[in-house]
Enzyme design. Sequence first.
Site, PDB file in Angstrom:
ATOM      1  N   ASP A 124      43.006  32.727  35.412  1.00 33.87           N
ATOM      2  CA  ASP A 124      42.724  34.074  35.915  1.00 33.87           C
ATOM      3  C   ASP A 124      41.415  33.763  36.817  1.00 33.87           C
ATOM      4  OD1 ASP A 124      44.509  34.650  34.056  1.00 33.87           O
ATOM      5  OD2 ASP A 124      43.319  36.179  32.913  1.00 33.87           O
ATOM      6  N   ASP A 125      40.833  34.919  37.341  1.00 31.27           N
ATOM      7  CA  ASP A 125      39.835  35.071  38.197  1.00 31.27           C
ATOM      8  C   ASP A 125      39.693  34.572  39.472  1.00 31.27           C
ATOM      9  OD1 ASP A 125      39.523  36.936  35.946  1.00 31.27           O
ATOM     10  OD2 ASP A 125      37.460  35.864  35.396  1.00 31.27           O
ATOM     11  N   HIS A 174      45.750  39.950  39.316  1.00 30.62           N
ATOM     12  CA  HIS A 174      44.930  40.163  38.383  1.00 30.62           C
ATOM     13  C   HIS A 174      43.804  41.214  38.736  1.00 30.62           C
ATOM     14  CE1 HIS A 174      42.990  38.947  34.753  1.00 30.62           C
ATOM     15  NE2 HIS A 174      41.432  38.522  35.359  1.00 30.62           N
ATOM     16  N   HIS A 178      38.788  43.741  39.459  1.00 32.58           N
ATOM     17  CA  HIS A 178      38.777  43.080  38.172  1.00 32.58           C
ATOM     18  C   HIS A 178      37.981  44.079  37.059  1.00 32.58           C
ATOM     19  CE1 HIS A 178      37.750  40.116  34.746  1.00 32.58           C
ATOM     20  NE2 HIS A 178      38.738  39.691  35.283  1.00 32.58           N
ATOM     21  N   HIS A 287      40.412  30.024  32.755  1.00 31.30           N
ATOM     22  CA  HIS A 287      39.753  30.580  33.796  1.00 31.30           C
ATOM     23  C   HIS A 287      39.308  29.633  34.996  1.00 31.30           C
ATOM     24  CE1 HIS A 287      39.466  33.560  30.806  1.00 31.30           C
ATOM     25  NE2 HIS A 287      39.365  34.552  31.930  1.00 31.30           N
TER      26      HIS A 287
HETATM   27 ZN   LIG Z   1      39.620  38.118  34.390  1.00 29.88          ZN
END
Ligand SMILES: [Zn+2]
Length: 412
Positions: A124-125, A174, A178, A287
């Site tokens: 993620d991210d 995503h 955020h 992440h």
């Molecule tokens: Zn995230």
Amino acid sequence: MHSTLIFVLLVTLIGFFSSVEALKDHSHLVKFKRQNPDKSKYPPVLKTPPKSSLPQDWIDALETLQKAGKIPDIPVSTSSDDGITYPKSLKMSQKEICNWSITGCFGQNDIHEAADGVWTISFDDGPTASSPDLYDFLHSHNQAGTHFMIGSQIVAYMENAKHALQTQQQLAVHTWSHSLQTTKDNYEVLGELGWTMQIIYDLSGRVPKYWRPPQGDVDNRVRAIAEGVFNLTTVMWDAECNDWCIGDDGKSACPGETPGKSKKSVKQAINKALKKPKSPGVMILEHELNKYTVGFFTSYYPRLAGLGWKPLSVPEQFGVNWYHNAANNDDVPVNTTSMLYSTVSAAVSKANGNGNNSNNLNKVASPGSKDGTATNPPSSLAKNASSKAHSSIAVFTLTIVSVAVMLSATVF
Ligand SMILES: [Zn+2]
Ligand SMILES: *[C@@H]1O[C@H](CO)[C@@H](O)[C@H](O)[C@H]1NC(C)=O
Ligand SMILES: *[C@@H]1O[C@H](CO)[C@@H](O)[C@H](O)[C@H]1NC(C)=O
Ligand SMILES: CC(=O)N[C@H]1CO[C@H](CO)[C@@H](O)[C@@H]1O
């Protein structure tokens, strides 16, 4: 006499077919029109895209679903240090709301478990400054991963997103800013998902299939928008290591938490997951935030095969296509066309004209921060409920009049 009857018959038939038409247009998925991915074409970064940035086609898709009763009327939640809460007056059952943040409820279409024997490769991210090292590492092992990307991060690190594409990594959604999606109204969720899909499509030609909610914050209203408007499947996880707690300085942002209070505690959590039974497999939350979080992965990855795990991206383990319009990054994507190029650009210039576009390009959205505090009044679901009712009333009136005319024609 004859002509009256024919007229009556015609009117009745028209009435009948228009009511069938009114019932038919329930599902309404948007299509995306590809544009050049230059930064001026997108809403301001790290903010929820304003309603004025939304192409009419997306709004129409959402409102069609609302009118058809396909978006549950769950009010937006409020976020605080204790987590999210719904208004006390909310009378819906837990099953109807299905808010993961509070009870860990999964939706019926959510993916939250890996296939047997599979260690899921997902992050993620991204994209961030540390992403290229991760992508190169994966590529050198001929390994695809699913990357749940933040739209704003793509704007800031466009080249790194392209690098993901070139190194056979799957791009997924995503959100744009955020933020916690249950705290957002329907139009805000629309912008968060839609703009992230749009930028991925613009730079890759591929329409994403999967999204992961920041902090897992999702309920049945948000799922219904993701699925109904964008055909996005919600992907959760079944193991955690809290790698996101480890900041760019290598220190923990969660000193009180295990895992997450130190690099050691993160590694211990990963080791524990590695020893899990093989059925179901493991879908661990990781992440691509910085060299430390990437480093956890690159140091355990070589052990996977020896431990009997098969490392695969999300779609690979289920044997499905990576994107709605392409099998993977090599496949030639099918073009989708219903959204006009000019609609997208015009929508953004309108949004930029209205709001301030303080592009904060190099700031990495912090996954740990409770960033969803801005709350909005419950979504304007009721506003749009009336137009379908109006058409039904018109059809009904038409039918009554026809019958009356028909009767009088028979009498005379
Ligand atoms: Zn995230
Ligand atoms: C939604 O996506 C799934 C998976 O790609 C696909 O099978 C399905 O046909 C799509 N639905 C629509 C209405 O396009
Ligand atoms: C899809 O669109 C791209 C960019 O506009 C174009 O170059 C390509 O020829 C199109 N492909 C098909 C199959 O229509
Ligand atoms: C299914 C579920 O998670 N329901 C919870 C949603 O949130 C409220 C609090 O606002 C809880 O009471 C429910 O249990």
